[in-house]
Scaffold this active site. Structure first.
Site, PDB file in Angstrom:
ATOM      1  N   GLY A  22       0.812  -1.214   0.000  1.00 26.13           N
ATOM      2  CA  GLY A  22       0.000   0.000   0.000  1.00 26.13           C
ATOM      3  C   GLY A  22       0.839   1.255   0.000  1.00 26.13           C
ATOM      4  O   GLY A  22       0.442   2.292   0.548  1.00 26.13           O
ATOM      5  N   GLY A  26      -0.975   7.942   0.235  1.00 31.87           N
ATOM      6  CA  GLY A  26      -1.395   8.050   1.623  1.00 31.87           C
ATOM      7  C   GLY A  26      -0.328   7.692   2.632  1.00 31.87           C
ATOM      8  O   GLY A  26       0.855   8.003   2.481  1.00 31.87           O
ATOM      9  N   ILE A  27      -0.749   7.006   3.688  1.00 35.38           N
ATOM     10  CA  ILE A  27       0.152   6.642   4.772  1.00 35.38           C
ATOM     11  C   ILE A  27       1.294   5.771   4.262  1.00 35.38           C
ATOM     12  O   ILE A  27       2.453   5.941   4.653  1.00 35.38           O
ATOM     13  CB  ILE A  27      -0.630   5.916   5.883  1.00 35.38           C
ATOM     14  CG1 ILE A  27      -1.564   6.891   6.603  1.00 35.38           C
ATOM     15  CG2 ILE A  27       0.332   5.278   6.885  1.00 35.38           C
ATOM     16  CD1 ILE A  27      -2.483   6.232   7.616  1.00 35.38           C
ATOM     17  N   SER A 151      -6.441  -0.895  12.921  1.00 30.26           N
ATOM     18  CA  SER A 151      -7.310   0.281  12.925  1.00 30.26           C
ATOM     19  C   SER A 151      -7.983   0.386  14.280  1.00 30.26           C
ATOM     20  O   SER A 151      -8.147  -0.621  14.992  1.00 30.26           O
ATOM     21  CB  SER A 151      -8.371   0.128  11.823  1.00 30.26           C
ATOM     22  OG  SER A 151      -9.441   1.047  11.992  1.00 30.26           O
ATOM     23  N   TYR A 176     -15.349  -4.612   8.011  1.00 25.84           N
ATOM     24  CA  TYR A 176     -14.044  -3.951   8.106  1.00 25.84           C
ATOM     25  C   TYR A 176     -13.422  -4.206   9.484  1.00 25.84           C
ATOM     26  O   TYR A 176     -12.241  -4.572   9.590  1.00 25.84           O
ATOM     27  CB  TYR A 176     -14.189  -2.454   7.862  1.00 25.84           C
ATOM     28  CG  TYR A 176     -12.895  -1.686   7.985  1.00 25.84           C
ATOM     29  CD1 TYR A 176     -11.892  -1.833   7.034  1.00 25.84           C
ATOM     30  CD2 TYR A 176     -12.672  -0.826   9.059  1.00 25.84           C
ATOM     31  CE1 TYR A 176     -10.693  -1.134   7.140  1.00 25.84           C
ATOM     32  CE2 TYR A 176     -11.481  -0.123   9.172  1.00 25.84           C
ATOM     33  CZ  TYR A 176     -10.494  -0.279   8.217  1.00 25.84           C
ATOM     34  OH  TYR A 176      -9.312   0.410   8.335  1.00 25.84           O
TER      35      TYR A 176
END
Length: 314
Positions: A22, A26-27, A151, A176
């Site tokens: 990823g 973004g992050i 998360s 999620y």
């Protein structure tokens, strides 16, 4: 409202190989940039080559001498995960840092991966489980630190044991949360198994708090035609320095967990502000959903059954 400058010092990573999933925006892009600037050889497995090339440009603008390269990876396809694993094993370079950062969040309708798994469980959790299994020889050779991004959603909900794939009643947010709880349990079990069997790697968890990242942005490929509910409020609070973090501060817990010599295996790192929503990174107590070793063992076994990968026995 002025925001206090929050950052951390990354140790010299020269001679160390890091893989960041990823990492094209973004992050993940922020993490890859910081690792490359600290001297690491960074491998970015990406699904979208155009975004990957843009990420390389961004990283090299900050770190002109960065050693960073792209590989192909679609975490929603076990065949793609296996292909990346085979390619990196063939290169035979030990991996010293693995940051499992990629993820998808709350498609409005139930979607599935190439292998028929509910998309969030398949991408956020099972794809990364398979990746760790395929890369295990390289992780052991590098005495690696494995940091898995979960998360604050892992602090609510539960693993839907009687319907893991949400075939009977889909709820995007609950699915999620399940994917992040399962992934957290796996990361903790990975550390326990490594210590018990002498694999030599350490595994810990991080979460970014809440920040205006791309997870909640419009994603036509997920049938989300506009930003998810709440993203505008998150952006407004973040810009004013109220409670929440920024994209820059949201990357710091994983950066601390992955690189600090003081970061521990089996620990969770997140922002230390109110509710762990924003602020400087620090170790925090494990969420209640992550404390059951029985659940962790169950996730470990079920994940191997679903993915077809096998970890060494103790």
């Amino acid at each position: 409202m002025p925001r206090k400058n929050i950052d951390l010092t990354v140790p010299d990573l020269t001679g160390r190989r890091a893989v960041v999933t990823g990492g094209s925006d973004g992050i993940g892009l922020g993490l890859a940039t910081r690792l490359a600037a600290a001297g690491a050889q960074v491998v970015l497995p990406v699904r979208n080559e155009r975004k990957g090339q843009a990420a390389l440009t961004t990283i090299r603008a900050t770190a002109p001498h960065a050693d960073v390269s792209l590989r192909e990876l679609d975490l929603s396809s076990l065949a793609s995960v296996a292909a990346l694993g085979a390619a990196l094993v063939a290169e035979s370079d030990p991996i010293h840092l693995l940051v499992n950062n990629a993820g998808v969040m709350t498609p409005p309708e139930r979607r599935t991966t190439a292998d028929g798994f509910e998309l969030q469980l398949g991408t956020n959790h099972l794809g990364h489980v398979a990746l760790v299994a395929h890369l295990l020889p390289l992780l052991r050779a590098g005495q690696a630190r494995v940091t898995s991004q979960i998360s604050i959603a892992a602090n609510r909900g539960a693993v839907h044991w009687d319907d893991l794939q949400w075939e009977r009643s889909y709820d995007g947010m609950k699915a999620y949360s399940q994917s992040k709880i399962a992934f957290g349990l796996f990361g903790l079990e990975l550390d326990r198994r490594s210590r018990a069997a002498g694999w030599g790697l350490t595994s810990n968890l991080a979460h970014p708090g809440v920040a205006p990242t791309n997870l909640l942005a419009a994603r036509p490929e997920l049938d989300r035609e506009r930003d998810a509910t709440g993203r505008r409020l998150i952006r407004a609070l973040s810009s004013r320095g109220i409670l929440l973090g920024t994209v820059a501060t949201a990357q710091l817990p994983a950066l601390l967990a992955a690189t600090s010599p003081d970061a521990r295996g089996g620990a969770l790192y997140g922002p230390r502000g109110l509710g762990h929503l924003g602020g400087a990174p620090a170790e925090q107590d494990l969420y209640s959903r992550l404390r059951s070793t029985d659940d962790a063992r169950r996730v470990w076994e079920v994940s191997q059954e679903l993915t077809g990968v096998r970890f060494p026995t103790d």
